[in-house]
Write a protein that holds these residues in place. Structure first.
Motif: not given
Length: 229
Positions: A25-33, A185-198
């Protein structure tokens, strides 16, 4: 090009592990290929743990270390505007997600009420896996849970820990689109990593039932999911 190695996708999310999905999610949000490689065997990973990246030949493991590396190397500004207090909050949330990880993982690999459905979903979506592969993984995880401590809990007490973590997240997200304002921000990517998997998990665990009852958690998860689609 940068390559992300993480666990297999499942239930409509790019990685069925919170840490790998956080980096994705972080890579996608920041646009890094990047190229995404889903793997099940972590033996080639640093410290034998997924996720890890290979970036111009440099191997970096641990999701938090990966994010620090990416921010420094690519000059990413996703967290630039955060105050010192906001950075402290992000740090505490990240550490709380470490606690939530164990409960979420326990619900899949240890709790006999849900393990068969999780096993069958992995076999269905990833035909190269075998019941023997997953049986070995379950045995390995059971040992981890015991020595970490969560494996010594009865299910109700284990889930109470996870629900308490999710309740804190819901409270922190109340009244705002993301943790620190209108932009993720990066913490939103972190939260998503877990809430999406729930939340995208179709089996009605205690974690799923509670998370689905919290509008702020649902809103945040779906906002990030749409942003990285």
């Amino acid at each position: 090009m940068l390559t992300l190695y993480s666990y297999p996708k499942l239930f409509g999310v790019a990685d069925n592990n919170g840490y790998g999905l956080k980096v994705y999610a972080f890579l996608k949000l920041t646009g890094v290929p990047f190229i995404h490689q889903n793997v099940f065997d972590a033996s080639a990973a640093p410290r034998g743990q997924l996720p890890y990246i290979v970036d111009d030949g440099e191997v970096v493991g641990d999701s938090g270390t990966i994010l620090v590396h990416l921010i420094r190397k690519y000059g990413l500004t996703i967290d630039t505007a955060l105050t010192a207090a906001q950075r402290d909050t992000s740090h505490m949330i990240t550490r709380m997600l470490d606690d939530l990880y164990w409960v979420m993982s326990y619900s899949r690999w240890q709790d006999e009420q849900y393990w068969p459905a999780f096993r069958d979903a992995l076999l269905r979506e990833h035909p190269r896996l075998t019941e023997q592969d997953l049986g070995k993984a379950q045995e390995f995880n059971s040992r981890r849970y015991y020595y970490q401590g969560i494996g010594r809990y009865v299910p109700a007490d284990a889930y109470a820990r996870g629900v308490a973590d999710l309740e804190v997240l819901a409270n922190l997200l109340a009244g705002g689109q993301y943790v620190h304002g209108p932009q993720p921000t990066s913490v939103d990517a972190a939260i998503y990593g877990f809430t999406a998997n729930i939340l995208f998990y179709p089996i009605e665990t205690s974690l799923k039932r509670f998370a689905a009852s919290q509008p702020e958690l649902v809103r945040h998860c779906h906002a990030i999911h749409a942003a990285i689609a």
